[in-house]
Design a protein around this motif. Structure first.
Motif, short mmCIF file in Angstrom:
data_model
loop_
_atom_site.label_atom_id
_atom_site.label_comp_id
_atom_site.label_asym_id
_atom_site.label_seq_id
_atom_site.Cartn_x
_atom_site.Cartn_y
_atom_site.Cartn_z
N LYS A 72 8.13 -8.12 2.76
CA LYS A 72 7.13 -7.15 2.63
C LYS A 72 7.53 -5.85 2.14
O LYS A 72 8.48 -5.27 3.06
CB LYS A 72 5.83 -7.15 3.69
N VAL A 73 6.90 -5.21 1.38
CA VAL A 73 6.86 -3.82 0.89
C VAL A 73 5.84 -2.87 1.15
O VAL A 73 5.88 -1.60 0.86
CB VAL A 73 7.41 -3.45 -0.64
N ASP A 74 4.89 -3.33 1.93
CA ASP A 74 3.73 -2.61 2.11
C ASP A 74 3.13 -2.98 3.62
O ASP A 74 3.49 -3.81 4.01
CB ASP A 74 2.46 -2.81 1.19
N ASP A 75 1.95 -2.11 3.93
CA ASP A 75 1.71 -2.36 5.30
C ASP A 75 0.41 -1.52 5.45
O ASP A 75 0.00 -0.70 4.60
CB ASP A 75 2.59 -1.86 6.31
N TYR A 76 -0.37 -1.82 6.49
CA TYR A 76 -1.81 -1.02 6.61
C TYR A 76 -1.47 0.39 7.09
O TYR A 76 -0.60 0.75 7.70
CB TYR A 76 -2.48 -1.80 7.78
N GLY A 115 -7.09 -0.62 1.69
CA GLY A 115 -5.72 -0.55 0.85
C GLY A 115 -4.36 -0.68 2.10
O GLY A 115 -4.51 -0.55 3.10
N LEU A 116 -3.35 -0.84 1.24
CA LEU A 116 -2.13 -0.92 1.60
C LEU A 116 -1.20 0.14 1.24
O LEU A 116 -1.30 0.74 0.09
CB LEU A 116 -1.30 -1.99 1.55
N GLY A 152 4.86 3.02 -8.08
CA GLY A 152 4.30 2.36 -6.57
C GLY A 152 3.08 1.46 -7.19
O GLY A 152 2.80 1.34 -8.28
N HIS A 153 2.59 0.89 -5.96
CA HIS A 153 1.50 -0.02 -6.26
C HIS A 153 0.48 -0.01 -5.11
O HIS A 153 1.14 0.92 -4.01
CB HIS A 153 1.84 -1.55 -6.25
N TYR A 154 -0.48 -0.46 -5.04
CA TYR A 154 -1.26 -0.59 -3.70
C TYR A 154 -2.05 0.77 -3.76
O TYR A 154 -2.13 1.53 -4.63
CB TYR A 154 -0.54 -1.06 -2.65
N GLU A 155 -2.38 1.19 -2.38
CA GLU A 155 -3.03 2.49 -2.02
C GLU A 155 -2.25 3.53 -2.30
O GLU A 155 -2.94 4.66 -2.67
CB GLU A 155 -3.75 2.35 -0.60
N GLY A 156 -1.12 3.47 -1.97
CA GLY A 156 -0.13 5.00 -2.08
C GLY A 156 1.14 4.60 -1.31
O GLY A 156 1.52 3.75 -1.06
N TYR A 157 1.67 5.86 -1.19
CA TYR A 157 3.38 5.75 -0.91
C TYR A 157 3.12 6.55 0.75
O TYR A 157 2.29 7.25 1.12
CB TYR A 157 4.22 7.00 -1.56
N ASP A 158 4.06 5.79 1.61
CA ASP A 158 4.30 6.72 2.83
C ASP A 158 4.84 8.00 2.55
O ASP A 158 5.79 8.11 1.45
CB ASP A 158 5.23 5.82 3.48
N GLU A 159 4.21 8.81 2.96
CA GLU A 159 4.45 10.51 2.83
C GLU A 159 5.96 10.89 2.82
O GLU A 159 6.35 11.76 1.99
CB GLU A 159 3.68 11.32 3.63
N ARG A 160 6.49 10.19 3.63
CA ARG A 160 8.08 10.28 3.80
C ARG A 160 8.90 10.07 2.54
O ARG A 160 9.71 10.78 2.30
CB ARG A 160 8.86 9.65 5.12
#
Length: 243
Positions: free
Chosen positions: A48-52, A59-60, A113-121
């Motif tokens: 997995k490359v995404d999470d809640y 979204g993820l 990227g895909h999904y809702e967005g990126y982890d801010e880090r």
């Protein structure tokens, strides 16, 4: 120039990179590229490359670990320091000036990227540039990366057949490009302006400048806000204002 493309969907790029100017650029060894599917860098058993998102919401979100490891893998195998570009609706609006700036680099890395967005880090620690191609949202960053890559690669030396093509493009000199005509000289009663048939290159250059400025004034007056107008340009604009 070398370009690394971090994407979960490398197949999306095939048609763009292997056709027309982009293919010519590779044939002329102006640039090379490789796909980096950052899913291959995941360490969890489900890949997995995404999470809640923390805090809840729809979204993820892309997790940082696979993207960090993919970028670090790229950097570990090169001696230069690449520009790492995040395709993002929140980024700097893409422009011809930015394309020209990036065309001077040896190595670019695009994060799509895909999904809702990126982890801010990811944004804070890895990225040198955030770029948006417009005020709208796409399914992912791939299409935006293709747009930026095409705009940049065509500026590389030897890519375009005519070296004057790029400097005369719209936005390259701060103005929209002048109208173009080709054969026939008379098409269904609509004739090519006489000046373009005259062979007088000074008059042709002036006509093109006039038309370029007028088109900009009529269609994109915002581009003239910070332009230092010559005496001739100011005279033309005053004439249009008074009509």
């Amino acid at each position: 120039m070398h370009i690394d493309i971090l994407t979960l969907f490398p197949e999306m790029f095939e048609g763009v990179l292997n056709t027309s100017i982009m293919k010519r650029a590779q044939d002329r060894e102006a640039f090379s590229y490789q796909y980096v599917n950052f899913r291959e860098f995941t360490v969890n058993k489900h890949n997995k490359v995404d999470d809640y998102p923390y805090g809840g919401g729809a979204g993820l979100v892309l997790t940082p670990q696979p993207v960090f490891d993919a970028v670090n893998h790229i950097k570990a195998n090169v001696s230069n320091k690449p520009r790492v570009i995040l395709m993002c609706p929140q980024g700097e609006p893409f422009s011809q000036e930015k394309a020209e700036e990036l065309s001077e680099e040896e190595h670019l890395v695009f994060i799509c990227g895909h999904y809702e967005g990126y982890d801010e880090r990811i944004r804070k620690e890895l990225v040198t540039d955030e770029i948006s191609i417009g005020d709208y949202v796409l399914t992912g960053g791939e299409l935006g990366a293709m747009v930026v890559m095409d705009s940049v690669v065509r500026l590389l030396p030897g890519v375009l057949g005519n070296e004057q093509s790029a400097p005369e493009d719209s936005f390259s000199n701060g103005l929209l490009e002048h109208p173009h005509y080709t054969r026939p000289a008379d098409f269904r009663g609509e004739k090519v302006p006489e000046v373009l048939l005259s062979g007088n290159h000074a008059k042709i250059d002036e006509w093109r400048h006039y038309q370029s400025l007028r088109r900009t004034y009529e269609r994109r007056p915002d581009l003239l806000t910070n332009r230092v107008l010559s005496e001739k340009e100011q005279k033309w604009i005053n004439e249009w204002k008074n009509r």
